[in-house]
Design a protein around this motif. Structure first.
Motif, PDB file in Angstrom:
ATOM      1  N   VAL A 194       0.652  -1.143  -0.155  1.00 30.66           N
ATOM      2  CA  VAL A 194       0.015  -0.306  -0.001  1.00 30.66           C
ATOM      3  C   VAL A 194       0.785   1.430  -0.217  1.00 30.66           C
ATOM      4  CG1 VAL A 194      -2.008   1.331   1.579  1.00 30.66           C
ATOM      5  CG2 VAL A 194      -1.911  -1.193   1.845  1.00 30.66           C
ATOM      6  N   ILE A 195       0.629   2.338  -0.878  1.00 34.52           N
ATOM      7  CA  ILE A 195       1.113   3.480  -1.180  1.00 34.52           C
ATOM      8  C   ILE A 195       0.241   4.095  -0.981  1.00 34.52           C
ATOM      9  CG2 ILE A 195       2.945   4.926  -2.351  1.00 34.52           C
ATOM     10  CD1 ILE A 195       3.260   1.990  -3.986  1.00 34.52           C
ATOM     11  N   SER A 196       0.419   5.989  -0.319  1.00 33.35           N
ATOM     12  CA  SER A 196      -0.263   6.782  -0.252  1.00 33.35           C
ATOM     13  C   SER A 196       0.641   7.973  -0.564  1.00 33.35           C
ATOM     14  CB  SER A 196      -0.865   7.058   1.153  1.00 33.35           C
ATOM     15  OG  SER A 196      -2.392   6.441   1.524  1.00 33.35           O
ATOM     16  N   THR A 197       0.152   8.547  -1.900  1.00 33.75           N
ATOM     17  CA  THR A 197       1.253   9.623  -2.344  1.00 33.75           C
ATOM     18  C   THR A 197      -0.031  11.027  -2.895  1.00 33.75           C
ATOM     19  OG1 THR A 197       2.656  10.619  -4.152  1.00 33.75           O
ATOM     20  CG2 THR A 197       0.973   8.601  -4.995  1.00 33.75           C
ATOM     21  N   GLY A 218      -1.337 -13.621  -4.440  1.00 34.61           N
ATOM     22  CA  GLY A 218      -1.393 -12.704  -3.347  1.00 34.61           C
ATOM     23  C   GLY A 218      -0.870 -11.400  -3.301  1.00 34.61           C
ATOM     24  N   GLU A 219       0.363 -11.315  -4.299  1.00 35.83           N
ATOM     25  CA  GLU A 219       0.514 -10.132  -3.462  1.00 35.83           C
ATOM     26  C   GLU A 219       0.504  -8.983  -4.781  1.00 35.83           C
ATOM     27  OE1 GLU A 219       5.863  -8.306  -5.011  1.00 35.83           O
ATOM     28  OE2 GLU A 219       4.607 -10.714  -6.433  1.00 35.83           O
ATOM     29  N   ALA A 220       0.162  -7.343  -4.509  1.00 36.98           N
ATOM     30  CA  ALA A 220      -0.709  -7.225  -5.018  1.00 36.98           C
ATOM     31  C   ALA A 220      -0.598  -5.946  -4.949  1.00 36.98           C
ATOM     32  CB  ALA A 220      -2.346  -7.056  -5.277  1.00 36.98           C
ATOM     33  N   TYR A 221      -0.622  -4.647  -5.402  1.00 40.43           N
ATOM     34  CA  TYR A 221      -0.212  -3.391  -5.071  1.00 40.43           C
ATOM     35  C   TYR A 221      -1.475  -2.520  -4.643  1.00 40.43           C
ATOM     36  CZ  TYR A 221       4.588  -3.163  -6.000  1.00 40.43           C
ATOM     37  OH  TYR A 221       6.338  -3.004  -5.701  1.00 40.43           O
ATOM     38  N   VAL A 222      -1.924  -1.502  -4.289  1.00 39.27           N
ATOM     39  CA  VAL A 222      -2.899  -0.146  -3.791  1.00 39.27           C
ATOM     40  C   VAL A 222      -2.462   1.087  -4.256  1.00 39.27           C
ATOM     41  CG1 VAL A 222      -4.546   0.356  -2.326  1.00 39.27           C
ATOM     42  CG2 VAL A 222      -4.650  -1.814  -2.972  1.00 39.27           C
ATOM     43  N   ILE A 223      -2.690   1.652  -4.523  1.00 42.68           N
ATOM     44  CA  ILE A 223      -1.518   3.134  -5.047  1.00 42.68           C
ATOM     45  C   ILE A 223      -2.639   4.537  -4.872  1.00 42.68           C
ATOM     46  CG2 ILE A 223      -0.248   4.547  -5.893  1.00 42.68           C
ATOM     47  CD1 ILE A 223       0.670   2.422  -7.040  1.00 42.68           C
ATOM     48  N   ASN A 224      -3.082   4.606  -3.794  1.00 39.05           N
ATOM     49  CA  ASN A 224      -3.985   5.826  -3.295  1.00 39.05           C
ATOM     50  C   ASN A 224      -2.598   7.312  -4.083  1.00 39.05           C
ATOM     51  OD1 ASN A 224      -6.353   4.657  -2.125  1.00 39.05           O
ATOM     52  ND2 ASN A 224      -4.158   3.670  -0.004  1.00 39.05           N
ATOM     53  N   VAL A 225      -4.066   7.856  -4.575  1.00 36.94           N
ATOM     54  CA  VAL A 225      -3.529   8.850  -4.747  1.00 36.94           C
ATOM     55  C   VAL A 225      -4.558  10.051  -5.071  1.00 36.94           C
ATOM     56  CG1 VAL A 225      -2.520  10.500  -7.331  1.00 36.94           C
ATOM     57  CG2 VAL A 225      -2.246   7.745  -6.681  1.00 36.94           C
ATOM     58  N   ASP A 226      -4.006  11.505  -4.249  1.00 41.40           N
ATOM     59  CA  ASP A 226      -4.888  12.219  -3.860  1.00 41.40           C
ATOM     60  C   ASP A 226      -4.670  13.104  -4.407  1.00 41.40           C
ATOM     61  OD1 ASP A 226      -6.231  14.268  -2.991  1.00 41.40           O
ATOM     62  OD2 ASP A 226      -5.659  14.654  -0.212  1.00 41.40           O
ATOM     63  N   ASP A 250      -0.820 -10.146 -15.970  1.00 42.96           N
ATOM     64  CA  ASP A 250       0.635  -9.819 -16.516  1.00 42.96           C
ATOM     65  C   ASP A 250       0.278  -8.746 -15.268  1.00 42.96           C
ATOM     66  OD1 ASP A 250      -0.826  -7.434 -16.467  1.00 42.96           O
ATOM     67  OD2 ASP A 250       0.032  -7.974 -18.792  1.00 42.96           O
ATOM     68  N   SER A 251       1.299  -7.635 -15.196  1.00 41.31           N
ATOM     69  CA  SER A 251       1.508  -6.999 -13.740  1.00 41.31           C
ATOM     70  C   SER A 251       0.167  -5.533 -13.938  1.00 41.31           C
ATOM     71  CB  SER A 251       3.087  -5.870 -13.683  1.00 41.31           C
ATOM     72  OG  SER A 251       2.989  -5.429 -15.250  1.00 41.31           O
ATOM     73  N   ALA A 252      -0.286  -5.582 -14.757  1.00 42.00           N
ATOM     74  CA  ALA A 252      -1.078  -4.468 -15.042  1.00 42.00           C
ATOM     75  C   ALA A 252      -2.669  -5.568 -13.911  1.00 42.00           C
ATOM     76  CB  ALA A 252      -2.195  -4.555 -15.789  1.00 42.00           C
ATOM     77  N   ASP A 253      -2.604  -6.592 -13.876  1.00 37.09           N
ATOM     78  CA  ASP A 253      -3.976  -7.412 -13.328  1.00 37.09           C
ATOM     79  C   ASP A 253      -3.449  -7.522 -11.649  1.00 37.09           C
ATOM     80  OD1 ASP A 253      -2.802  -8.566 -15.289  1.00 37.09           O
ATOM     81  OD2 ASP A 253      -5.029  -9.549 -14.300  1.00 37.09           O
ATOM     82  N   PHE A 254      -2.232  -6.748 -11.118  1.00 35.68           N
ATOM     83  CA  PHE A 254      -2.446  -7.041  -9.655  1.00 35.68           C
ATOM     84  C   PHE A 254      -1.888  -4.945  -9.188  1.00 35.68           C
ATOM     85  CE2 PHE A 254      -1.014 -10.360 -11.744  1.00 35.68           C
ATOM     86  CZ  PHE A 254      -1.880 -11.519 -11.425  1.00 35.68           C
ATOM     87  N   ILE A 255      -2.519  -4.086 -10.106  1.00 31.38           N
ATOM     88  CA  ILE A 255      -1.964  -3.120  -9.553  1.00 31.38           C
ATOM     89  C   ILE A 255      -3.529  -1.739  -9.595  1.00 31.38           C
ATOM     90  CG2 ILE A 255      -0.879  -0.364 -10.347  1.00 31.38           C
ATOM     91  CD1 ILE A 255       1.176  -2.160 -11.819  1.00 31.38           C
ATOM     92  N   VAL A 309      -8.533  -5.834 -21.363  1.00 31.39           N
ATOM     93  CA  VAL A 309      -9.299  -6.596 -19.828  1.00 31.39           C
ATOM     94  C   VAL A 309      -8.098  -6.809 -18.992  1.00 31.39           C
ATOM     95  CG1 VAL A 309     -10.598  -8.627 -19.180  1.00 31.39           C
ATOM     96  CG2 VAL A 309     -11.362  -7.366 -21.791  1.00 31.39           C
ATOM     97  N   ASP A 310      -7.974  -6.360 -17.960  1.00 28.71           N
ATOM     98  CA  ASP A 310      -6.755  -6.363 -16.881  1.00 28.71           C
ATOM     99  C   ASP A 310      -7.812  -6.807 -16.071  1.00 28.71           C
ATOM    100  OD1 ASP A 310      -4.214  -7.271 -18.442  1.00 28.71           O
ATOM    101  OD2 ASP A 310      -4.799  -5.640 -19.315  1.00 28.71           O
ATOM    102  N   PRO A 311      -8.694  -6.873 -15.471  1.00 27.99           N
ATOM    103  CA  PRO A 311      -9.500  -6.833 -14.053  1.00 27.99           C
ATOM    104  C   PRO A 311      -8.411  -7.037 -12.753  1.00 27.99           C
ATOM    105  CG  PRO A 311      -9.669  -9.466 -14.239  1.00 27.99           C
ATOM    106  CD  PRO A 311      -9.177  -8.616 -16.133  1.00 27.99           C
ATOM    107  N   TYR A 312      -8.610  -6.306 -12.344  1.00 30.38           N
ATOM    108  CA  TYR A 312      -7.856  -6.620 -10.733  1.00 30.38           C
ATOM    109  C   TYR A 312      -8.382  -7.634  -9.418  1.00 30.38           C
ATOM    110  CZ  TYR A 312      -5.573  -5.143  -6.183  1.00 30.38           C
ATOM    111  OH  TYR A 312      -4.625  -4.230  -4.896  1.00 30.38           O
ATOM    112  N   ASP A 313      -7.242  -8.015  -9.283  1.00 29.28           N
ATOM    113  CA  ASP A 313      -7.212  -9.651  -9.364  1.00 29.28           C
ATOM    114  C   ASP A 313      -6.428  -9.561  -7.850  1.00 29.28           C
ATOM    115  OD1 ASP A 313      -7.675 -12.657  -8.748  1.00 29.28           O
ATOM    116  OD2 ASP A 313      -6.314 -12.973  -9.876  1.00 29.28           O
TER     117      ASP A 313
END
Length: 343
Positions: A194-197, A218-226, A250-255, A309-313
């Motif tokens: 988790v990243i906030s920016t 089980g690896e993924a990113y959540v990037i909170n952007v204000d 690919d990586s898009a599925d986990f971002i 089509v790259d659903p967040y997985d």
């Protein structure tokens, strides 16, 4: 059986019931009912736009230009297109893509009519089924979109409240001057990162967005952007590398990029994007580029390009709303029986 024993059994049973039913898995995909693009209000597609999955539009779906296509790949949603109303403009402006069984549901067609081979404006066919499906004019529950967007706003707010595991500077490649790369790495450790920016922390620094490595289970990113303060300036105005338009995960599925603002700022992309876009309170636009991932927006204007089509997985464990209350209600007869015996 003694009064004390009854009381002990009651509290033990209630505690066990509550403990076993307090959380469930929630994903972005489940919150959108499987739609790859989910828009609360109006969505406008200009030029040639390929929505390679499915799209749900709470307002009017408008297509301008030619060769707008839908449904290159199967989707988990009930329909390829779900819209309260449509305004297809042009000759064969829209069509179903690939050989899937496409079905679309449109609340109101206005002056357009559905025929076996497509949707017509008078004698002009403006949407070509191409033998791959059909459409139906059928009113949509007036509360459906507001209810779903409400859940997506809650989800966005929940993500904002997650504790950060990293800071954005952890992913800057300072050796790539003058354009600093923002590199999201996969394969080093499992779990949610988790990243906030803020928008200027990225836009004023980053020249390229890229990923390396392969995601672990089980690896993924959540990037909170204000985005507060960005106004109508572009956010995604830097290069994206490493895109993959295939169905292979690919990586898009986990971002997942969770965008929000406390003012009237908008989210405007001027180059391609990697990862799903969660922006249920923002107006979103993209010009002549591709987005690899899901899109959730208040409104959407897409000019040229493709939505892949790259659903967040990733599944989040969240408390079951009302589960504790329900279990207490179910255990009430035992409670009152115990009280009578205790008197």
């Amino acid at each position: 059986m003694t009064n004390k024993t009854l009381a002990t059994l009651f509290f033990a049973a209630t505690t066990a019931l509550v403990a076993t039913s307090t959380a469930s898995a929630v994903s972005l995909k489940s919150l959108t009912d499987g739609y790859d693009v989910f828009v609360q209000g109006n969505a406008t597609l200009n030029g040639s736009v390929h929505v390679e999955g499915s799209i749900a539009v709470g307002g009017t779906l408008t297509t301008n230009g030619n060769q707008n296509s839908f449904g290159y790949h199967p989707s988990a949603s009930d329909y390829t297109i779900l819209a309260n109303s449509v305004d297809f403009n042009g000759i064969d402006n829209g069509k179903y893509a690939n050989d899937h069984n496409h079905n679309s549901r449109i609340g109101t067609l206005n002056s357009q009519v559905i025929q076996p081979d497509g949707i017509y404006e008078g004698s002009t066919r403006i949407f070509n089924f191409d033998g791959k499906g059909s459409a139906v004019e059928d009113a949509i529950d007036s509360n459906y979109f507001s209810r779903k967007i409400g859940g997506l706003v809650d989800f966005s707010n929940t993500l904002k409240g997650l504790d950060d595991t990293n800071v954005i500077s952890d992913f800057f490649d300072t050796n790539s001057a003058p354009n600093t790369n923002l590199t999201l790495e996969f394969g080093a450790s499992p779990g949610l990162k988790v990243i906030s920016t803020t928008w200027n922390s990225i836009t004023n620094i980053v020249g390229n967005l890229q990923t390396i490595g392969t995601a672990l289970a089980g690896e993924a990113y959540v990037i909170n952007v204000d985005l507060t303060g960005i106004g109508t300036n572009s956010f995604g105005n830097f290069n994206v590398q490493g895109r993959n338009a295939s169905l292979v995960a690919d990586s898009a599925d986990f971002i997942l990029w969770n965008f929000f603002a406390s003012d009237d700022s908008v989210l405007k992309f001027e180059k391609g994007w990697l990862g799903s876009v969660l922006a249920p309170t923002l107006d979103v636009s993209n010009a002549s580029n591709d987005i690899d991932g899901m899109i959730v927006a208040r409104s959407l204007e897409y000019t040229g390009g493709e939505i892949h089509v790259d659903p967040y997985d990733y599944d989040f464990e969240v408390p079951d709303a009302g589960s504790t209350a329900l279990l207490l209600i179910l255990s009430a007869p035992l409670f009152f029986f115990a009280r009578r015996r205790l008197r």
